[in-house]
Design a protein around this motif. Structure first.
Motif, PDB file in Angstrom:
ATOM      1  N   VAL A 136       2.444   1.855  -3.344  1.00 24.97           N
ATOM      2  CA  VAL A 136       1.338   2.217  -4.212  1.00 24.97           C
ATOM      3  C   VAL A 136       0.989   3.669  -4.112  1.00 24.97           C
ATOM      4  N   ARG A 153      -4.360  -7.998  -4.753  1.00 25.51           N
ATOM      5  CA  ARG A 153      -4.960  -6.727  -4.287  1.00 25.51           C
ATOM      6  C   ARG A 153      -4.199  -5.617  -4.932  1.00 25.51           C
ATOM      7  N   MET A 163      -6.581  -2.384  -6.440  1.00 24.84           N
ATOM      8  CA  MET A 163      -6.120  -0.993  -6.275  1.00 24.84           C
ATOM      9  C   MET A 163      -6.224  -0.356  -7.838  1.00 24.84           C
ATOM     10  N   THR A 214      -7.122   7.096  -4.821  1.00 27.04           N
ATOM     11  CA  THR A 214      -7.919   7.467  -3.756  1.00 27.04           C
ATOM     12  C   THR A 214      -7.416   8.799  -3.233  1.00 27.04           C
ATOM     13  N   ARG A 227       0.921  -1.054   0.192  1.00 31.42           N
ATOM     14  CA  ARG A 227      -0.032  -0.047  -0.110  1.00 31.42           C
ATOM     15  C   ARG A 227       0.728   1.191   0.136  1.00 31.42           C
ATOM     16  N   PRO A 274       0.078   0.871  -9.109  1.00 35.17           N
ATOM     17  CA  PRO A 274      -0.048  -0.636  -8.387  1.00 35.17           C
ATOM     18  C   PRO A 274       0.403  -1.682  -9.515  1.00 35.17           C
ATOM     19  N   GLU A 307      -9.527   0.478  -8.868  1.00 34.96           N
ATOM     20  CA  GLU A 307     -10.062   1.537  -8.062  1.00 34.96           C
ATOM     21  C   GLU A 307      -9.730   2.806  -8.595  1.00 34.96           C
TER      22      GLU A 307
END
Length: 171
Positions: free
Chosen positions: A88, A161, A165, A171, A85, A94, A168
């Motif tokens: 990223v 995962r 990401m 963020t 995480r 990612p 998505e």
């Protein structure tokens, strides 16, 4: 990770010391000649109390070692996901990290041709990718990996995962 390995190391050392004490107790009887029954009774009571205490210490140490060793390995797995995480967040890509993990995982079988982990003092939690001991010809069967969680999540799970990401978006 080094600090989190202190508790398993201490509990293992305590258990090993206690086991050594238990193994030394029969030697206490060699050369013993009692002169009166009170002395013998006191010595036997002392040895009995020492034996029971050592057995209890050994049992408690074993339970604490199992719990702390499992916690250490779970913490290591979480750390890998957190590192992904963080990577990223820093790179914003990612898919690139997923590709790098896949490349590292694919290349692990090519090098080295013998298991170097025996020389590292148990620092497998600091590796980038999980090491599959079956790729080494001279690797013994490790019970720990069958009983305890792996220190690293499977690369496929990490890649899944990271791909999630990527879909998505930022963020």
């Amino acid at each position: 990770m080094s600090l989190s390995y202190v508790l398993p190391t201490l509990t293992y050392s305590l258990a090993a010391s206690t086991l050594g004490l238990l193994q030394a107790i029969p030697g206490a009887f060699t050369g013993f000649r009692h002169t009166d029954s009170d002395s013998a009774r006191g010595l036997l009571l002392g040895i009995f109390i020492l034996t029971v205490s050592a057995l209890l210490t050994l049992a408690v140490s074993a339970v604490f070692w199992l719990a702390s060793f499992t916690l250490f390995r779970v913490l290591s797995r979480y750390r890998e996901y957190a590192a992904d995480r963080g990577a990223v967040a820093i790179t914003g890509d990612p898919a690139a990290l997923a590709s790098a993990l896949a490349t590292i995982d694919d290349e692990m079988a090519a090098a080295p041709d013998h298991d170097l982990r025996a020389q590292d003092g148990g620092l497998d939690a600091l590796y980038i990718a999980p090491i599959d001991e079956t790729q080494f010809k001279d690797a013994p069967d490790f019970v720990a990996n069958d009983v305890f969680p792996q220190t690293h999540p499977p690369t496929e799970a990490r890649i899944e995962r990271l791909e999630a990401m990527a879909t998505e978006g930022p963020t």
